[in-house]
Design a protein around this motif. Structure first.
Motif, PDB file in Angstrom:
ATOM      1  N   LYS A  20       5.651   2.064  -2.223  1.00  0.00           N
ATOM      2  CA  LYS A  20       5.314   1.290  -0.998  1.00  0.00           C
ATOM      3  C   LYS A  20       6.180  -0.026  -0.736  1.00  0.00           C
ATOM      4  O   LYS A  20       5.935  -0.871  -1.803  1.00  0.00           O
ATOM      5  CB  LYS A  20       3.942   0.938  -0.929  1.00  0.00           C
ATOM      6  N   PRO A  21       6.761  -0.364   0.163  1.00  0.00           N
ATOM      7  CA  PRO A  21       7.739  -1.509   0.030  1.00  0.00           C
ATOM      8  C   PRO A  21       6.993  -2.742   0.283  1.00  0.00           C
ATOM      9  O   PRO A  21       5.828  -2.774   0.768  1.00  0.00           O
ATOM     10  CB  PRO A  21       8.612  -1.325   1.509  1.00  0.00           C
TER      11      PRO A  21
ATOM     12  N   TYR B  81       8.781   5.304   3.688  1.00  0.00           N
ATOM     13  CA  TYR B  81       7.663   5.731   2.812  1.00  0.00           C
ATOM     14  C   TYR B  81       6.573   6.400   3.211  1.00  0.00           C
ATOM     15  O   TYR B  81       6.068   7.471   2.699  1.00  0.00           O
ATOM     16  CB  TYR B  81       7.503   4.482   2.024  1.00  0.00           C
ATOM     17  N   ILE B  82       6.243   6.267   4.537  1.00  0.00           N
ATOM     18  CA  ILE B  82       5.003   6.691   5.058  1.00  0.00           C
ATOM     19  C   ILE B  82       5.224   8.095   5.301  1.00  0.00           C
ATOM     20  O   ILE B  82       4.591   9.244   5.275  1.00  0.00           O
ATOM     21  CB  ILE B  82       4.488   6.068   6.570  1.00  0.00           C
TER      22      ILE B  82
ATOM     23  N   MET C 151      11.044  -2.825   7.887  1.00  0.00           N
ATOM     24  CA  MET C 151      10.406  -1.814   8.700  1.00  0.00           C
ATOM     25  C   MET C 151      10.883  -0.206   8.539  1.00  0.00           C
ATOM     26  O   MET C 151      10.002   0.705   8.599  1.00  0.00           O
ATOM     27  CB  MET C 151      10.607  -2.071  10.172  1.00  0.00           C
ATOM     28  N   ARG C 152      12.270  -0.388   8.318  1.00  0.00           N
ATOM     29  CA  ARG C 152      12.768   1.134   8.130  1.00  0.00           C
ATOM     30  C   ARG C 152      12.288   1.623   6.693  1.00  0.00           C
ATOM     31  O   ARG C 152      11.911   2.987   6.682  1.00  0.00           O
ATOM     32  CB  ARG C 152      14.314   0.954   8.043  1.00  0.00           C
ATOM     33  N   GLU C 153      12.140   0.807   5.851  1.00  0.00           N
ATOM     34  CA  GLU C 153      11.621   1.330   4.460  1.00  0.00           C
ATOM     35  C   GLU C 153      10.197   1.759   4.329  1.00  0.00           C
ATOM     36  O   GLU C 153       9.656   2.762   3.747  1.00  0.00           O
ATOM     37  CB  GLU C 153      11.886   0.245   3.314  1.00  0.00           C
ATOM     38  N   SER C 154       9.576   1.082   5.035  1.00  0.00           N
ATOM     39  CA  SER C 154       8.022   1.377   5.230  1.00  0.00           C
ATOM     40  C   SER C 154       7.696   2.550   6.075  1.00  0.00           C
ATOM     41  O   SER C 154       6.857   3.515   5.643  1.00  0.00           O
ATOM     42  CB  SER C 154       7.495   0.261   6.000  1.00  0.00           C
TER      43      SER C 154
ATOM     44  N   LYS D 286       8.092  -8.931   2.851  1.00  0.00           N
ATOM     45  CA  LYS D 286       8.859 -10.283   2.639  1.00  0.00           C
ATOM     46  C   LYS D 286       8.180 -11.267   3.298  1.00  0.00           C
ATOM     47  O   LYS D 286       7.134 -10.909   4.169  1.00  0.00           O
ATOM     48  CB  LYS D 286      10.298 -10.124   2.856  1.00  0.00           C
ATOM     49  N   THR D 287       8.481 -12.455   3.138  1.00  0.00           N
ATOM     50  CA  THR D 287       8.130 -13.629   4.098  1.00  0.00           C
ATOM     51  C   THR D 287       8.250 -13.407   5.482  1.00  0.00           C
ATOM     52  O   THR D 287       7.408 -13.626   6.256  1.00  0.00           O
ATOM     53  CB  THR D 287       8.579 -14.892   3.621  1.00  0.00           C
ATOM     54  N   LYS D 288       9.331 -12.851   5.753  1.00  0.00           N
ATOM     55  CA  LYS D 288       9.762 -12.373   7.048  1.00  0.00           C
ATOM     56  C   LYS D 288      10.099 -10.790   7.251  1.00  0.00           C
ATOM     57  O   LYS D 288      10.870 -10.235   6.305  1.00  0.00           O
ATOM     58  CB  LYS D 288      11.123 -13.162   7.788  1.00  0.00           C
ATOM     59  N   LYS D 289       9.366 -10.016   8.071  1.00  0.00           N
ATOM     60  CA  LYS D 289       9.504  -8.601   8.165  1.00  0.00           C
ATOM     61  C   LYS D 289      10.698  -8.536   9.008  1.00  0.00           C
ATOM     62  O   LYS D 289      11.070  -8.595  10.111  1.00  0.00           O
ATOM     63  CB  LYS D 289       8.437  -8.235   9.095  1.00  0.00           C
ATOM     64  N   THR D 290      11.571  -7.830   8.146  1.00  0.00           N
ATOM     65  CA  THR D 290      13.188  -7.537   8.653  1.00  0.00           C
ATOM     66  C   THR D 290      13.199  -6.036   9.132  1.00  0.00           C
ATOM     67  O   THR D 290      12.194  -5.156   8.840  1.00  0.00           O
ATOM     68  CB  THR D 290      13.906  -7.891   7.410  1.00  0.00           C
TER      69      THR D 290
END
Length: 109
Positions: free
Chosen positions: A59-60, A77-78, A71-74, A63-67
């Protein structure tokens, strides 16, 4: 593939020939998942093998800022988890074992 061809314990193998239906939790639609390999050994064991970079099997971490990359990695993964759950059910129903190999298992760093 060369490993499968040269390994005397492997009596059959196929690449991306089996379609497993799964529901993508993102769009809630039915899709088909094609695992990388199906292998049958001389001892009668059957395996379904998926090969992925190790980073895509975890699971990604936010980061402090959601890039956009996060989002693509998340989302990837889902989707992968849904595929792997469907593969696991298929394997349990068909006397197979599902395995995910990364560069670590393949000896590639």
């Amino acid at each position: 593939m060369v490993y499968c061809d040269r390994n005397q314990d492997i009596i059959y193998w196929a690449s991306e020939e089996l379609a497993i239906p799964y529901i993508n939790p993102i769009d809630r639609k039915k899709h088909r998942y094609f695992p990388d390999f199906i292998i049958k050994t001389a001892k009668g064991k059957r395996y379904m093998i998926e090969i992925k970079p190790a980073a895509q099997t975890k699971k990604p971490r936010p980061k402090t800022k959601k890039t956009k990359a996060f989002m693509r990695e998340s989302l990837e993964y889902i989707k992968n988890v849904a595929k792997w759950q469907a593969a696991d059910v298929y394997c349990n129903d068909n006397s197979m074992e599902f395995k995910i190999f990364t560069e670590k298992e393949l000896g590639i760093y």
